[in-house]
Design an enzyme around this catalytic site. Structure first.
Site, PDB file in Angstrom:
ATOM      1  N   HIS A  13      -5.574  10.937 -36.727  1.00 37.32           N
ATOM      2  CA  HIS A  13      -6.715  12.496 -37.579  1.00 37.32           C
ATOM      3  C   HIS A  13      -7.486  12.475 -36.308  1.00 37.32           C
ATOM      4  CE1 HIS A  13      -6.160  11.507 -40.814  1.00 37.32           C
ATOM      5  NE2 HIS A  13      -5.887   9.908 -40.666  1.00 37.32           N
ATOM      6  N   ARG A  48       3.615  15.666 -41.466  1.00 36.77           N
ATOM      7  CA  ARG A  48       3.547  15.960 -42.930  1.00 36.77           C
ATOM      8  C   ARG A  48       4.379  17.315 -43.829  1.00 36.77           C
ATOM      9  NH1 ARG A  48      -0.151  11.846 -46.054  1.00 36.77           N
ATOM     10  NH2 ARG A  48       0.377  13.320 -47.534  1.00 36.77           N
ATOM     11  N   ARG A  52      -0.640  19.321 -42.325  1.00 37.71           N
ATOM     12  CA  ARG A  52      -2.042  19.467 -41.878  1.00 37.71           C
ATOM     13  C   ARG A  52      -2.407  18.697 -41.069  1.00 37.71           C
ATOM     14  NH1 ARG A  52      -3.348  14.764 -47.112  1.00 37.71           N
ATOM     15  NH2 ARG A  52      -1.789  16.826 -48.315  1.00 37.71           N
ATOM     16  N   THR A 104      -1.555   8.767 -48.316  1.00 39.42           N
ATOM     17  CA  THR A 104      -0.278   7.905 -48.440  1.00 39.42           C
ATOM     18  C   THR A 104      -0.964   7.139 -49.757  1.00 39.42           C
ATOM     19  OG1 THR A 104       0.666   7.743 -46.147  1.00 39.42           O
ATOM     20  CG2 THR A 104       1.312   7.235 -47.994  1.00 39.42           C
ATOM     21  N   GLU A 154       7.342  -1.184 -44.153  1.00 39.02           N
ATOM     22  CA  GLU A 154       5.915  -1.881 -43.800  1.00 39.02           C
ATOM     23  C   GLU A 154       5.236  -1.447 -45.238  1.00 39.02           C
ATOM     24  OE1 GLU A 154       3.968   1.281 -41.072  1.00 39.02           O
ATOM     25  OE2 GLU A 154       2.415   1.501 -41.859  1.00 39.02           O
ATOM     26  N   HIS A 195      -1.971   0.134 -43.518  1.00 37.04           N
ATOM     27  CA  HIS A 195      -2.804   1.602 -44.475  1.00 37.04           C
ATOM     28  C   HIS A 195      -4.111   1.015 -44.984  1.00 37.04           C
ATOM     29  CE1 HIS A 195      -4.547   4.575 -47.517  1.00 37.04           C
ATOM     30  NE2 HIS A 195      -2.767   5.344 -46.158  1.00 37.04           N
TER      31      HIS A 195
END
Ligand code: PXP
Length: 242
Positions: A13, A48, A52, A104, A154, A195
């Site tokens: 990010h 990705r 993006r 995701t 994971e 996540h």
């Protein structure tokens, strides 16, 4: 005594903010090196399909300069396999990817594309990358991950993090994760989690024996806006080591 849980810092990010204005800053490379200096045990980037956030040049520059392991998240595609073979990231995590998703949304479906996933795992392992599969916390997928010869899994923690954030009862989901972690360890898989993690959810999950690595991005980068990346990383390390 609790084992030390490693912290993987996901810097996708930083690239999201850069790309929002089509600029060259803030620099993901700068973030990766600062994360390393601030105690990150590894740095994660997700290249990705639609680029993006992280792009090919980020991967190229970061892998050249980073000393802690780079964890490259990829979809199970031929393009991503070729890129991983070329750049030899020490860690690779295979994740599901849908073009329209914001992030995701779930773990890999190991019953789809299975022989290709197996082929990717074997090729990456031969290329000296540690391979992890991003999965839901269930026994069936753990067994399958082991059969496919993955080094690690994971566990997708998105669901429990949502429950915790909303103040809902998360005990069932926590039990599922506990079972998955102990079963994963029992069959010889290294178990990671990631996540949606915040200080609160990371603290709750860090109490589970057997999770060896957390990968944290969105909240961590957001928190860094207020107190800086070094301090946020130090705070996360404190939270997961208590
Ligand atoms: N682990 C995996 C496999 C992911 O795909 C992501 C999101 O890119 C994360 C961890 C980090 O999630 P978050 O950004 O919500 O902390």
């Amino acid at each position: 005594m609790k084992n030390k849980i490693r912290l993987g810092v996901n810097i996708d990010h930083v690239a999201t903010v850069r790309n929002a204005r089509g600029e060259v800053y803030p620099s993901p490379l700068k973030a990766a090196l600062l994360a390393e200096k601030s105690g990150a045990d590894s740095v994660t980037i997700h290249l990705r399909e639609d680029r993006r956030h992280i792009n090919d040049n980020d991967l190229k520059t970061i892998i050249r300069k980073l000393k802690v392991p780079l964890n490259l998240e990829i979809a199970a595609t031929k393009e991503m396999l070729n890129i991983s073979i070329k750049h030899k990231p020490p860690f690779v995590c295979i994740v599901p990817e849908k073009r329209k998703e914001i992030t995701t949304e779930g773990g890999l479906n190991l019953n789809f594309n299975t022989s290709f996933i197996k082929k990717i795992i074997n090729k990456l392992k031969k290329n000296k990358s540690r391979v992890s599969l991003f999965i839901e916390p269930n026994i069936k997928d753990l067994k399958k991950a082991k059969q496919l010869n993955a080094d690690c899994v994971e566990i997708h923690t998105g669901k429990i993090c949502n429950l915790i954030n909303k103040g809902n009862n998360y005990k069932n989901e926590l039990n599922k994760i506990k079972l998955a972690v102990s079963f994963g360890n029992e069959i010889g898989l290294e178990v990671h989690a990631g996540h949606g993690l915040t200080f609160k959810s990371a603290k709750i999950l860090s109490k589970i024996q057997g999770i060896q690595e957390f990968n944290i991005g969105h909240f961590l980068i957001g928190e860094s806006i207020f107190v800086g990346l070094p301090k946020t990383i130090k705070n996360f390390k404190r939270v997961i080591s208590k």
